[in-house]
Design a protein around this motif. Structure first.
Motif, PDB file in Angstrom:
ATOM      1  N   ILE A  88       0.839  -1.204   0.000  1.00  0.00           N
ATOM      2  CA  ILE A  88       0.000   0.000   0.000  1.00  0.00           C
ATOM      3  C   ILE A  88       0.869   1.247   0.000  1.00  0.00           C
ATOM      4  N   ALA A  89       1.957   1.223   0.759  1.00  0.00           N
ATOM      5  CA  ALA A  89       2.878   2.366   0.784  1.00  0.00           C
ATOM      6  C   ALA A  89       3.434   2.645  -0.610  1.00  0.00           C
ATOM      7  N   ALA A  90       3.741   1.582  -1.353  1.00  0.00           N
ATOM      8  CA  ALA A  90       4.254   1.753  -2.718  1.00  0.00           C
ATOM      9  C   ALA A  90       3.205   2.398  -3.616  1.00  0.00           C
ATOM     10  N   ASP A  91       1.948   1.982  -3.476  1.00  0.00           N
ATOM     11  CA  ASP A  91       0.874   2.581  -4.270  1.00  0.00           C
ATOM     12  C   ASP A  91       0.698   4.052  -3.923  1.00  0.00           C
ATOM     13  N   LEU A  92       0.744   4.380  -2.647  1.00  0.00           N
ATOM     14  CA  LEU A  92       0.579   5.769  -2.228  1.00  0.00           C
ATOM     15  C   LEU A  92       1.724   6.646  -2.733  1.00  0.00           C
ATOM     16  N   GLU A  93       2.924   6.112  -2.672  1.00  0.00           N
ATOM     17  CA  GLU A  93       4.075   6.880  -3.160  1.00  0.00           C
ATOM     18  C   GLU A  93       3.963   7.139  -4.650  1.00  0.00           C
ATOM     19  N   ARG A  94       3.449   6.157  -5.388  1.00  0.00           N
ATOM     20  CA  ARG A  94       3.276   6.341  -6.833  1.00  0.00           C
ATOM     21  C   ARG A  94       2.223   7.410  -7.108  1.00  0.00           C
ATOM     22  N   MET A  95       1.155   7.411  -6.326  1.00  0.00           N
ATOM     23  CA  MET A  95       0.133   8.446  -6.480  1.00  0.00           C
ATOM     24  C   MET A  95       0.728   9.833  -6.239  1.00  0.00           C
ATOM     25  N   ALA A  96       1.575   9.927  -5.228  1.00  0.00           N
ATOM     26  CA  ALA A  96       2.223  11.212  -4.944  1.00  0.00           C
ATOM     27  C   ALA A  96       3.095  11.644  -6.114  1.00  0.00           C
ATOM     28  N   ASP A  97       3.699  10.680  -6.811  1.00  0.00           N
ATOM     29  CA  ASP A  97       4.460  11.003  -8.021  1.00  0.00           C
ATOM     30  C   ASP A  97       3.553  11.611  -9.093  1.00  0.00           C
ATOM     31  N   PHE A  98       2.328  11.130  -9.167  1.00  0.00           N
ATOM     32  CA  PHE A  98       1.378  11.697 -10.131  1.00  0.00           C
ATOM     33  C   PHE A  98       1.038  13.141  -9.761  1.00  0.00           C
ATOM     34  N   ALA A  99       0.980  13.424  -8.459  1.00  0.00           N
ATOM     35  CA  ALA A  99       0.764  14.813  -8.024  1.00  0.00           C
ATOM     36  C   ALA A  99       1.897  15.703  -8.532  1.00  0.00           C
ATOM     37  N   VAL A 100       3.112  15.195  -8.460  1.00  0.00           N
ATOM     38  CA  VAL A 100       4.273  15.923  -8.976  1.00  0.00           C
ATOM     39  C   VAL A 100       4.153  16.113 -10.491  1.00  0.00           C
ATOM     40  N   ASN A 101       3.720  15.057 -11.177  1.00  0.00           N
ATOM     41  CA  ASN A 101       3.568  15.146 -12.630  1.00  0.00           C
ATOM     42  C   ASN A 101       2.526  16.194 -13.029  1.00  0.00           C
ATOM     43  N   ILE A 102       1.431  16.253 -12.258  1.00  0.00           N
ATOM     44  CA  ILE A 102       0.398  17.263 -12.524  1.00  0.00           C
ATOM     45  C   ILE A 102       0.978  18.663 -12.310  1.00  0.00           C
ATOM     46  N   ALA A 103       1.778  18.807 -11.261  1.00  0.00           N
ATOM     47  CA  ALA A 103       2.414  20.108 -10.988  1.00  0.00           C
ATOM     48  C   ALA A 103       3.341  20.509 -12.136  1.00  0.00           C
ATOM     49  N   LYS A 104       4.082  19.552 -12.663  1.00  0.00           N
ATOM     50  CA  LYS A 104       4.988  19.844 -13.785  1.00  0.00           C
ATOM     51  C   LYS A 104       4.198  20.221 -15.042  1.00  0.00           C
TER      52      LYS A 104
END
Length: 216
Positions: A88-104
């Motif tokens: 679950i931690a891995a899934d959450l971290e990947r989602m946070a990466d998507f937040a970064v991608n949206i910011a970019k």
């Protein structure tokens, strides 16, 4: 303090770390979409910079979980909780990466007006945030009914994703660069929903001891 009692306290600490990661991930995705809507570059940069904290917390959860396995030799039900926490931690971290991608993508779009209102994307974002928050609740309560609700919401996100892509491509000749970034964002949100469904599947495994494909 008895060995089992100490282990229960450590399992609770692991759970609390994961819930904290979930809250941080949800907040990052909320902020990233806010930055997009407001075309707020300062907020977008802040999200990118803050991602390191989420990465460190995921590493901390993994290290803590591995240490629990190594020193406690947990029984099957406890081992499922620990393994599920790592996944679950891995899934959450990947989602946070998507937040970064949206910011970019927000920074790449710049200050030019949106070619159309972000209606589908906003609906997708609202659903994905709800899925994340609900999945964390399901994990906390070990509630497979809530986990099933998360998986059912994924179909709605997929439907909105199809509508969003179709709508954006119809305007591609107006501003291809912006359309490209907005389609990326739609994809990031769709993948976020998939990861929330992964969390729901891991909750089923944690509680039932069996793997279920909730994306069927």
């Amino acid at each position: 303090m008895a060995v089992r009692e100490k282990f229960e306290i450590e399992l609770l600490e692991l759970k609390n770390k994961l819930i904290k990661l979930g809250l941080q991930t949800s907040a990052a995705l909320t902020a990233s979409f806010g930055a997009l809507e407001q075309q707020d570059f300062d907020l977008a940069l802040e999200i990118i910079e803050e991602d390191v904290k989420i990465n460190l917390l995921e590493e901390e959860i993994n290290d803590f979980a591995i240490l629990l396995i190594a020193k406690q030799q947990p029984v099957a039900s406890d081992l499922r909780r620990i393994i599920s926490a790592i996944k679950i931690a891995a899934d959450l971290e990947r989602m946070a990466d998507f937040a970064v991608n949206i910011a970019k993508s927000t920074i790449r779009i710049g200050k030019e007006p949106f070619i159309k209102p972000l209606i589908h994307l906003k609906q997708m974002h609202g659903l994905t945030i709800e899925m994340i928050d609900l999945s964390i609740q399901a994990f906390d309560k070990e509630d497979i009914v809530l986990a099933k609700e998360v998986s059912e919401m994924d179909d709605e996100v997929d439907s909105l994703y199809g509508e969003a892509i179709k709508s954006l491509l119809e305007r591609a000749n107006e501003n291809m660069a912006q359309v490209t970034q907005l389609t990326f964002i739609a994809r990031y949100l769709e993948r976020t929903a998939d990861h929330a469904t992964n969390i729901a599947e891991n909750i089923f495994y944690m509680v039932k001891g069996r793997h279920y494909d909730l994306n069927e």
